[in-house]
Design an enzyme around this catalytic site. Structure first.
Site, PDB file in Angstrom:
ATOM      1  N   GLY A  83       0.820  -1.217   0.000  1.00 36.75           N
ATOM      2  CA  GLY A  83       0.000   0.000   0.000  1.00 36.75           C
ATOM      3  C   GLY A  83       0.844   1.252   0.000  1.00 36.75           C
ATOM      4  O   GLY A  83       2.064   1.211   0.143  1.00 36.75           O
ATOM      5  N   ARG A  86       3.728   6.230   1.751  1.00 38.09           N
ATOM      6  CA  ARG A  86       4.153   7.639   1.823  1.00 38.09           C
ATOM      7  C   ARG A  86       3.558   8.430   0.672  1.00 38.09           C
ATOM      8  O   ARG A  86       4.174   9.367   0.166  1.00 38.09           O
ATOM      9  CB  ARG A  86       5.664   7.737   1.788  1.00 38.09           C
ATOM     10  CG  ARG A  86       6.297   7.036   0.598  1.00 38.09           C
ATOM     11  CD  ARG A  86       7.717   7.482   0.455  1.00 38.09           C
ATOM     12  NE  ARG A  86       8.376   6.691  -0.576  1.00 38.09           N
ATOM     13  CZ  ARG A  86       9.588   6.942  -1.007  1.00 38.09           C
ATOM     14  NH1 ARG A  86      10.259   7.943  -0.493  1.00 38.09           N
ATOM     15  NH2 ARG A  86      10.137   6.203  -1.927  1.00 38.09           N
ATOM     16  N   LYS A 106       3.693  12.250  -3.295  1.00 43.29           N
ATOM     17  CA  LYS A 106       4.605  11.191  -2.854  1.00 43.29           C
ATOM     18  C   LYS A 106       5.634  11.816  -1.925  1.00 43.29           C
ATOM     19  O   LYS A 106       6.233  12.836  -2.265  1.00 43.29           O
ATOM     20  CB  LYS A 106       5.281  10.569  -4.086  1.00 43.29           C
ATOM     21  CG  LYS A 106       6.273   9.455  -3.779  1.00 43.29           C
ATOM     22  CD  LYS A 106       6.676   8.752  -5.081  1.00 43.29           C
ATOM     23  CE  LYS A 106       7.786   7.747  -4.867  1.00 43.29           C
ATOM     24  NZ  LYS A 106       8.200   7.106  -6.137  1.00 43.29           N
ATOM     25  N   ASP A 118       9.086   6.140   7.356  1.00 42.60           N
ATOM     26  CA  ASP A 118       8.765   7.459   7.912  1.00 42.60           C
ATOM     27  C   ASP A 118       7.747   8.230   7.072  1.00 42.60           C
ATOM     28  O   ASP A 118       7.341   9.332   7.444  1.00 42.60           O
ATOM     29  CB  ASP A 118      10.047   8.282   8.093  1.00 42.60           C
ATOM     30  CG  ASP A 118      10.767   8.514   6.773  1.00 42.60           C
ATOM     31  OD1 ASP A 118      10.269   8.054   5.719  1.00 42.60           O
ATOM     32  OD2 ASP A 118      11.833   9.161   6.792  1.00 42.60           O
ATOM     33  N   ARG A 176      -2.028  -1.206 -10.008  1.00 38.98           N
ATOM     34  CA  ARG A 176      -0.824  -2.002 -10.250  1.00 38.98           C
ATOM     35  C   ARG A 176      -1.195  -3.479 -10.348  1.00 38.98           C
ATOM     36  O   ARG A 176      -2.276  -3.884  -9.912  1.00 38.98           O
ATOM     37  CB  ARG A 176       0.142  -1.823  -9.062  1.00 38.98           C
ATOM     38  CG  ARG A 176       0.455  -0.372  -8.746  1.00 38.98           C
ATOM     39  CD  ARG A 176       0.673  -0.146  -7.246  1.00 38.98           C
ATOM     40  NE  ARG A 176       0.753   1.283  -6.927  1.00 38.98           N
ATOM     41  CZ  ARG A 176       1.876   1.993  -6.914  1.00 38.98           C
ATOM     42  NH1 ARG A 176       3.027   1.392  -7.129  1.00 38.98           N
ATOM     43  NH2 ARG A 176       1.871   3.282  -6.654  1.00 38.98           N
ATOM     44  N   ASP A 245       4.312  -4.637  -7.536  1.00 35.64           N
ATOM     45  CA  ASP A 245       3.646  -3.409  -7.089  1.00 35.64           C
ATOM     46  C   ASP A 245       4.161  -2.195  -7.867  1.00 35.64           C
ATOM     47  O   ASP A 245       3.606  -1.104  -7.726  1.00 35.64           O
ATOM     48  CB  ASP A 245       3.833  -3.191  -5.577  1.00 35.64           C
ATOM     49  CG  ASP A 245       5.283  -3.283  -5.158  1.00 35.64           C
ATOM     50  OD1 ASP A 245       5.921  -4.315  -5.449  1.00 35.64           O
ATOM     51  OD2 ASP A 245       5.793  -2.327  -4.544  1.00 35.64           O
ATOM     52  N   ASP A 255       7.139   4.476 -10.664  1.00 37.66           N
ATOM     53  CA  ASP A 255       8.021   4.314  -9.505  1.00 37.66           C
ATOM     54  C   ASP A 255       9.490   4.306  -9.884  1.00 37.66           C
ATOM     55  O   ASP A 255      10.151   3.273  -9.942  1.00 37.66           O
ATOM     56  CB  ASP A 255       7.642   3.063  -8.694  1.00 37.66           C
ATOM     57  CG  ASP A 255       6.511   3.380  -7.720  1.00 37.66           C
ATOM     58  OD1 ASP A 255       6.000   4.513  -7.768  1.00 37.66           O
ATOM     59  OD2 ASP A 255       6.130   2.518  -6.931  1.00 37.66           O
TER      60      ASP A 255
HETATM   61  P1  AMP Z   1       8.891   1.410  -3.564  1.00 37.74           P
HETATM   62  O1  AMP Z   1      10.132   0.575  -3.430  1.00 37.74           O
HETATM   63  O2  AMP Z   1       9.135   2.893  -3.514  1.00 37.74           O
HETATM   64  O3  AMP Z   1       8.066   1.013  -4.721  1.00 37.74           O
HETATM   65  O4  AMP Z   1       8.042   1.113  -2.232  1.00 37.74           O
HETATM   66  C1  AMP Z   1       7.671  -0.151  -1.808  1.00 37.74           C
HETATM   67  C2  AMP Z   1       6.744  -0.023  -0.620  1.00 37.74           C
HETATM   68  O5  AMP Z   1       7.396   0.623   0.470  1.00 37.74           O
HETATM   69  C3  AMP Z   1       5.489   0.792  -0.876  1.00 37.74           C
HETATM   70  O6  AMP Z   1       4.450   0.229  -0.129  1.00 37.74           O
HETATM   71  C4  AMP Z   1       5.863   2.160  -0.362  1.00 37.74           C
HETATM   72  O7  AMP Z   1       4.748   2.930  -0.003  1.00 37.74           O
HETATM   73  C5  AMP Z   1       6.702   1.800   0.851  1.00 37.74           C
HETATM   74  N1  AMP Z   1       7.670   2.842   1.216  1.00 37.74           N
HETATM   75  C6  AMP Z   1       8.792   3.191   0.542  1.00 37.74           C
HETATM   76  N2  AMP Z   1       9.446   4.176   1.194  1.00 37.74           N
HETATM   77  C7  AMP Z   1       8.731   4.483   2.291  1.00 37.74           C
HETATM   78  C8  AMP Z   1       8.867   5.396   3.384  1.00 37.74           C
HETATM   79  N3  AMP Z   1       9.908   6.238   3.454  1.00 37.74           N
HETATM   80  N4  AMP Z   1       7.920   5.391   4.334  1.00 37.74           N
HETATM   81  C9  AMP Z   1       6.873   4.553   4.288  1.00 37.74           C
HETATM   82  N5  AMP Z   1       6.675   3.669   3.297  1.00 37.74           N
HETATM   83  C10 AMP Z   1       7.586   3.622   2.319  1.00 37.74           C
HETATM   84 MG    MG Z   2       6.434   1.331  -5.525  1.00 38.42          MG
END
Ligand code: AMP
Ligand code: MG
Length: 468
Positions: A83, A86, A106, A118, A176, A245, A255
């Site tokens: 989900g 952030r 984002k 965070d 997705r 995802d 992404d």
């Molecule tokens: P990503 O690798 O950016 O596609 O993210 C994979 C998952 O990690 C997704 O569910 C993002 O929302 C979550 N995510 C990535 N970075 C953060 C962050 N700094 N804080 C909270 N969730 C994160």
């Molecule tokens: Mg992602």
């Protein structure tokens, strides 16, 4: 001027999102605003509005922020609930020509999906997404777009203290493969069907009345993704984190994390610091395409046919076609890059043999310089194989090939050393290099030597980071 929002996803798909509120940035400062994109969307944005609306200081009137739920296979391992950890989807904008786009923030704060993260993002990775997505758009690759980046005035802690930022992102949708997996993993067939019907209505409305519409929908996603990955391969683009995802049903690149463009051609090229096994290496991307689409197909099985065996057979039949369909898309990309008119039985071998001959040579410049083969030699340590290939190519390509090649192959891509220099300066507060690079990548077919040359020796093994 107000943005008119719609909220069809929230309206039609209860149980796939949570209502959330973005954080308020303590000292927002607009770093970059994409007025051309705003105009395409049919919205007018002042800098003051962008700063206020995209920093959480005040939401644009009509926004109803949600965090979307999704699951995903990350490096092959399944997480039933990821989900938006952030990100905040503010709503949908319908353009004057009737196209519907998501507007999402984002890096805008914690959500119930944050899982220990965070909820924040740093300036450099958000500017990186802005820059690379705008480069991809200019190169004609389907992609989410970037509307603005606002520095928050907050400190984000990664390995060190970094300035925080929020990206305003525009996407045909944020649905997705992992969105389908989220409902399939819960065995929620009713909501899964609602998601499939919603997605078909949004991205493939002509299929709504079709019989076997879920199978036809799978076929459309295969088409879009095969074409997309073929375009990536043509450009030497490495996404870096092709988890399910991070694969959009719309067929847009989404992404931008540890992505980068390959310089010297090497099929095993990996930039991401966490991709230890090379799962998402350059040459593996077409295989991951098939793997991810198999995960989507699995979720659709209960919708395809009431008889599970028959449903699986039908889905498998489509999955088995992926490799051939991808190869056809790739060959079309290569024909264009090589300036070949029409189709010749030897074209696939010609393309494959170029790859064999150009190992180690700069991907982008090799294709570009086909327009003037005399300039190719300095790119090669051993030119013999390339020389032999060139005479075959010239015989096949014929008249007008240089002009066609120059039109099909960019001179400027976001070179890694240029991206790093721009982001480093931006982190320190100076946006000049970023804006210069952004201007260059927006007109990628114009030759500008400063942005065309590969990284100087000494730039070394480039590494990109996710979890940014
Ligand atoms: P990503 O690798 O950016 O596609 O993210 C994979 C998952 O990690 C997704 O569910 C993002 O929302 C979550 N995510 C990535 N970075 C953060 C962050 N700094 N804080 C909270 N969730 C994160
Ligand atoms: Mg992602």
């Amino acid at each position: 001027m107000p943005i008119t929002f719609d909220h069809s996803y929230a309206r039609d798909l209860p149980g796939t999102y949570l209502r959330v509120t973005p954080d308020v940035a303590p000292a927002p400062r607009l770093l970059v605003l994409n007025q051309a994109l705003a105009a395409d969307l049919g919205i007018a944005l002042t800098e003051a509005e962008a700063t206020t609306w995209f920093s959480g200081a005040a939401l644009p009137p009509g926004a109803e922020p949600i965090a979307q739920a999704y699951a995903g296979h990350q490096f092959g391992g399944f997480s039933p609930q990821l989900g938006d950890g952030r990100a905040h989807l503010l709503g949908e904008i319908v353009t004057p020509s009737g196209q519907r786009f998501d507007l999402q923030l984002k890096g805008s704060g914690h959500t119930p999906f944050s899982r220990g993260g965070d909820g924040k993002a740093a300036v450099a990775p958000m500017l990186r997404e802005y820059l690379i997505s705008e480069a991809m758009a200019a190169l004609g690759v389907p992609t989410t777009r970037s509307l603005a980046v606002v520095a928050t005035g907050e400190t984000v802690w990664r390995e060190t203290a970094l300035p925080g930022a929020v990206l305003a992102r525009v996407a045909a949708s944020h649905i997705r493969v992992g969105t389908f997996q989220f409902l399939a993993a819960r065995g929620d067939k009713v909501r899964l069907q609602a998601l499939a019907d919603y997605t078909i209505a949004r991205h493939d409305p002509d299929l709504l009345g079709a019989n076997q519409r879920y199978l036809a929908f799978l076929d459309r996603v295969i088409d879009r993704q095969a074409r997309l990955i073929a375009q990536w391969m043509g450009l030497g683009f490495i996404h870096g984190v092709m988890n399910t995802d991070n694969m959009a049903i719309s067929g847009e690149t989404i992404d931008y994390g540890p992505c980068a463009f390959m310089e010297g051609y090497a099929p095993g090229t990996v930039f991401s610091s966490i991709d230890h096994t090379g799962r998402y290496a350059y040459a593996n991307q077409p295989l991951i395409l098939g793997w991810n689409l198999a995960r989507l197909a699995e979720t659709l099985v209960p919708l395809i046919d009431p008889d599970p065996d028959r449903a699986v057979d039908l889905a498998n039949d489509r999955l088995q076609s992926i490799a051939g369909r991808y190869r056809a898309e790739w060959l079309a990309v290569m024909r264009r890059k090589l300036g070949l008119l029409g189709a010749d039985a030897g074209d696939a071998a010609l393309a494959d043999d170029l790859l064999a001959a150009m190992q180690g040579a700069d991907w982008t410049l090799t294709f570009r310089r086909l327009a003037d083969p005399a300039t190719l030699r300095p790119l090669f340590q051993d030119f013999a194989a390339m020389e032999a290939w060139l005479s075959r190519w010239q015989a096949r390509a014929g008249e007008g090939a240089p002009e066609r090649v120059a039109k099909a192959n960019p001179a400027v891509i976001p070179r890694n050393h240029k991206v790093e220099a721009a982001l480093e300066a931006a982190t320190a507060g100076d946006m000049a290099l970023f804006h210069a690079l952004l201007a260059a990548v927006r007109t990628p077919f114009e030759e500008r030597e400063e942005f065309m040359l590969p990284a100087p020796t000494g730039f070394g093994g480039y590494v990109t980071y996710c979890g940014t």
